[in-house]
Design a protein around this motif. Sequence first.
Motif, PDB file in Angstrom:
ATOM      1  N   UNK A   7      69.557 -16.947 -13.937  1.00 31.75           N
ATOM      2  CA  UNK A   7      70.232 -15.669 -13.681  1.00 31.75           C
ATOM      3  C   UNK A   7      70.826 -15.110 -14.973  1.00 31.75           C
ATOM      4  N   UNK A   8      71.417 -15.991 -15.771  1.00 32.37           N
ATOM      5  CA  UNK A   8      72.016 -15.542 -17.025  1.00 32.37           C
ATOM      6  C   UNK A   8      70.953 -14.962 -17.951  1.00 32.37           C
ATOM      7  N   UNK A   9      69.804 -15.638 -18.076  1.00 36.08           N
ATOM      8  CA  UNK A   9      68.729 -15.125 -18.932  1.00 36.08           C
ATOM      9  C   UNK A   9      68.176 -13.810 -18.415  1.00 36.08           C
ATOM     10  N   UNK A  10      68.059 -13.669 -17.112  1.00 36.37           N
ATOM     11  CA  UNK A  10      67.562 -12.412 -16.544  1.00 36.37           C
ATOM     12  C   UNK A  10      68.565 -11.292 -16.811  1.00 36.37           C
ATOM     13  N   UNK A  11      69.834 -11.591 -16.696  1.00 36.84           N
ATOM     14  CA  UNK A  11      70.895 -10.591 -16.916  1.00 36.84           C
ATOM     15  C   UNK A  11      70.861 -10.126 -18.370  1.00 36.84           C
ATOM     16  N   UNK A  12      70.744 -11.056 -19.305  1.00 36.16           N
ATOM     17  CA  UNK A  12      70.754 -10.713 -20.725  1.00 36.16           C
ATOM     18  C   UNK A  12      69.519  -9.911 -21.141  1.00 36.16           C
ATOM     19  N   UNK A  28      73.901  -5.310 -11.246  1.00 36.29           N
ATOM     20  CA  UNK A  28      74.925  -5.582 -10.231  1.00 36.29           C
ATOM     21  C   UNK A  28      74.282  -6.192  -8.993  1.00 36.29           C
ATOM     22  N   UNK A  29      73.147  -5.645  -8.573  1.00 40.36           N
ATOM     23  CA  UNK A  29      72.440  -6.202  -7.414  1.00 40.36           C
ATOM     24  C   UNK A  29      71.988  -7.630  -7.700  1.00 40.36           C
ATOM     25  N   UNK A  30      71.533  -7.885  -8.918  1.00 39.21           N
ATOM     26  CA  UNK A  30      71.115  -9.231  -9.299  1.00 39.21           C
ATOM     27  C   UNK A  30      72.292 -10.200  -9.230  1.00 39.21           C
ATOM     28  N   UNK A  31      73.441  -9.794  -9.708  1.00 39.97           N
ATOM     29  CA  UNK A  31      74.616 -10.660  -9.680  1.00 39.97           C
ATOM     30  C   UNK A  31      75.061 -10.950  -8.250  1.00 39.97           C
ATOM     31  N   UNK A  32      75.082  -9.936  -7.394  1.00 37.52           N
ATOM     32  CA  UNK A  32      75.489 -10.135  -5.996  1.00 37.52           C
ATOM     33  C   UNK A  32      74.497 -11.052  -5.286  1.00 37.52           C
TER      34      UNK A  32
END
Length: 126
Positions: free
Chosen positions: A119-124, A87-91
């Motif tokens: 960001x997408x790769x980090x999230x996944x 969540x912090x990464x997305x914000x």
Amino acid sequence: MGRVDSGRRGKDLRIGDPERERAIRLLGEHFSAGRLELAEYDERSKLAAGARFGSELDGLFDDLPGPRPFGELAPATTRPAPSVGNIALAVGAVALLLALVVVARPIGLMLLLPTVAIIWFMWRRR
């Protein structure tokens, strides 16, 4: 149409092809491990292929150790809630993207796609 039994609960609910296929695959694992003879495997596979309710599949595994058709199904189908880090990464990513677009419009727009991909790769990966 036949009588509807409103008292069915839990494993007595109707099942579909994915549940039948999983049961047949698990029977194959028990056959490979030597727990079932060929005739037993064949009979149980036929019964699994024709099963309409979860209790019919469970009955095929009464004398076998786990895994069972419904023992691991529920947790695998649910998705875990996003972590605080995600969540912090997305914000942070949204704030960075807004800053790039507002402050450095031409450069920000060119960097938009690679930033979103990173960001997408980090999230996944989390």
